[in-house]
Design an enzyme around this catalytic site. Structure first.
Site, PDB file in Angstrom:
ATOM      1  N   LYS A  22       2.090 -13.718  16.449  1.00 35.65           N
ATOM      2  CA  LYS A  22       2.980 -14.807  16.279  1.00 35.65           C
ATOM      3  C   LYS A  22       4.361 -14.613  16.551  1.00 35.65           C
ATOM      4  O   LYS A  22       4.783 -13.843  16.651  1.00 35.65           O
ATOM      5  CB  LYS A  22       2.783 -15.074  14.837  1.00 35.65           C
ATOM      6  CG  LYS A  22       1.336 -15.433  14.148  1.00 35.65           C
ATOM      7  CD  LYS A  22       0.640 -16.807  14.522  1.00 35.65           C
ATOM      8  CE  LYS A  22      -0.503 -16.928  14.012  1.00 35.65           C
ATOM      9  NZ  LYS A  22      -1.260 -18.085  14.406  1.00 35.65           N
ATOM     10  N   ASN A 205      10.974 -12.465  19.629  1.00 38.42           N
ATOM     11  CA  ASN A 205      10.968 -11.280  20.439  1.00 38.42           C
ATOM     12  C   ASN A 205      10.806 -10.007  19.689  1.00 38.42           C
ATOM     13  O   ASN A 205      11.205  -9.010  19.939  1.00 38.42           O
ATOM     14  CB  ASN A 205      12.052 -11.375  21.196  1.00 38.42           C
ATOM     15  CG  ASN A 205      11.869 -12.528  22.425  1.00 38.42           C
ATOM     16  OD1 ASN A 205      10.893 -12.874  22.884  1.00 38.42           O
ATOM     17  ND2 ASN A 205      13.192 -13.211  22.470  1.00 38.42           N
ATOM     18  N   ARG A 206      10.580 -10.256  18.297  1.00 43.96           N
ATOM     19  CA  ARG A 206      10.616  -9.063  17.366  1.00 43.96           C
ATOM     20  C   ARG A 206      11.874  -8.558  17.060  1.00 43.96           C
ATOM     21  O   ARG A 206      11.962  -7.419  16.616  1.00 43.96           O
ATOM     22  CB  ARG A 206       9.647  -8.006  17.886  1.00 43.96           C
ATOM     23  CG  ARG A 206       8.094  -8.292  17.929  1.00 43.96           C
ATOM     24  CD  ARG A 206       7.754  -8.883  16.768  1.00 43.96           C
ATOM     25  NE  ARG A 206       6.165  -8.958  16.670  1.00 43.96           N
ATOM     26  CZ  ARG A 206       5.381 -10.334  16.821  1.00 43.96           C
ATOM     27  NH1 ARG A 206       6.262 -11.349  17.047  1.00 43.96           N
ATOM     28  NH2 ARG A 206       4.174 -10.433  16.510  1.00 43.96           N
ATOM     29  N   LEU A 207      13.003  -9.142  17.348  1.00 42.66           N
ATOM     30  CA  LEU A 207      14.420  -8.878  16.978  1.00 42.66           C
ATOM     31  C   LEU A 207      14.376  -9.562  15.667  1.00 42.66           C
ATOM     32  O   LEU A 207      15.520 -10.424  15.620  1.00 42.66           O
ATOM     33  CB  LEU A 207      15.244  -9.364  18.114  1.00 42.66           C
ATOM     34  CG  LEU A 207      14.990  -8.651  19.555  1.00 42.66           C
ATOM     35  CD1 LEU A 207      15.867  -9.253  20.546  1.00 42.66           C
ATOM     36  CD2 LEU A 207      15.214  -7.126  19.357  1.00 42.66           C
TER      37      LEU A 207
END
Length: 228
Positions: A22, A205-207
């Site tokens: 997601k 962006n998984r940051l």
């Protein structure tokens, strides 16, 4: 055909797990957004989870313990109270988590608020609540739940469901609705005094944003940012 990991092709999940992902929100969590204490910040997020998050049980948390040999176990438990002194849940003291905490009081609590792309992770030390506090909470439980605390030897092997049902039926006959059920001596609360509390906010962006309160030796808290 059997795969190397022992799962047959027929039984394998019909999904590409590696492709399941997601995209999280663009807005995040800044140090300037935080409350002065982790309990105040938790109260803010919990209110949002309970009123806006559409979550089934926002007070459900994963409680992870380890025994004296360091072997971990986890289970879902309901948070029943929190304040500046810690986070409180109730259980059978003779259950696996009760036995673990008697040997090793360090515990981790995880609130998995996936619907809001948030998590809260509490690490600290668990201590038993006083019997007066335990009794006061026990009286708020539904009659059936009070009987269940007596009927279930939590975490022990049961020969059959009928054994559990029979124990409950015997208690229901002894303590019918409207009659006070005594508090089991083997049942009560744990208060987790936090040493660290991490607030995790999913980002693009998984940051992700991960801000963690750390208890200072002389009192107070410092906040540190963790890499995602």
């Amino acid at each position: 055909m059997r795969q190397d990991d022992g799962v047959t092709d027929r039984d394998a999940a019909p999904f590409d797990l590696a492709a399941m992902r997601k995209q999280y929100r663009s807005e995040g969590l800044l140090e300037s957004d935080l409350a002065a204490t982790p309990v105040e910040q938790f109260a803010r997020w919990f209110k949002q989870a309970a009123t806006e998050g559409g979550l089934f049980e926002p007070n459900a948390m994963i409680v992870s313990t380890a025994d004296a040999r360091g072997r971990p176990s986890s289970r879902t438990v309901l948070l029943k109270h929190f304040d500046d002194e810690g986070f409180v849940f109730y259980t059978n003291y003779e259950s696996r988590k009760g036995r673990d905490l008697a040997e090793n009081p360090y515990v981790s609590l995880l609130f998995p608020w996936h619907g809001m792309a948030r998590q809260v992770i509490v690490n600290g030390v668990a201590r038993r609540t006083g019997r007066d506090e335990t009794a006061a909470y026990f009286r708020t439980r539904p009659h059936g739940s009070q009987l269940g605390a007596w009927a279930s030897a939590q975490s022990r092997v049961v020969a059959a469901r009928e054994e559990l049902d029979a124990a409950y039926a015997e208690l229901a006959a002894r303590y019918p609705e409207g009659e006070q059920v005594p508090v089991p001596p083997h049942w009560g609360g744990f208060r987790v005094e936090p040493e660290t509390v991490e607030f995790w906010q999913g980002r693009e962006n998984r940051l992700h944003d991960r801000l963690r309160y750390v208890a200072e030796p002389g009192g107070g808290w410092r906040v540190e940012r963790l890499a995602p």
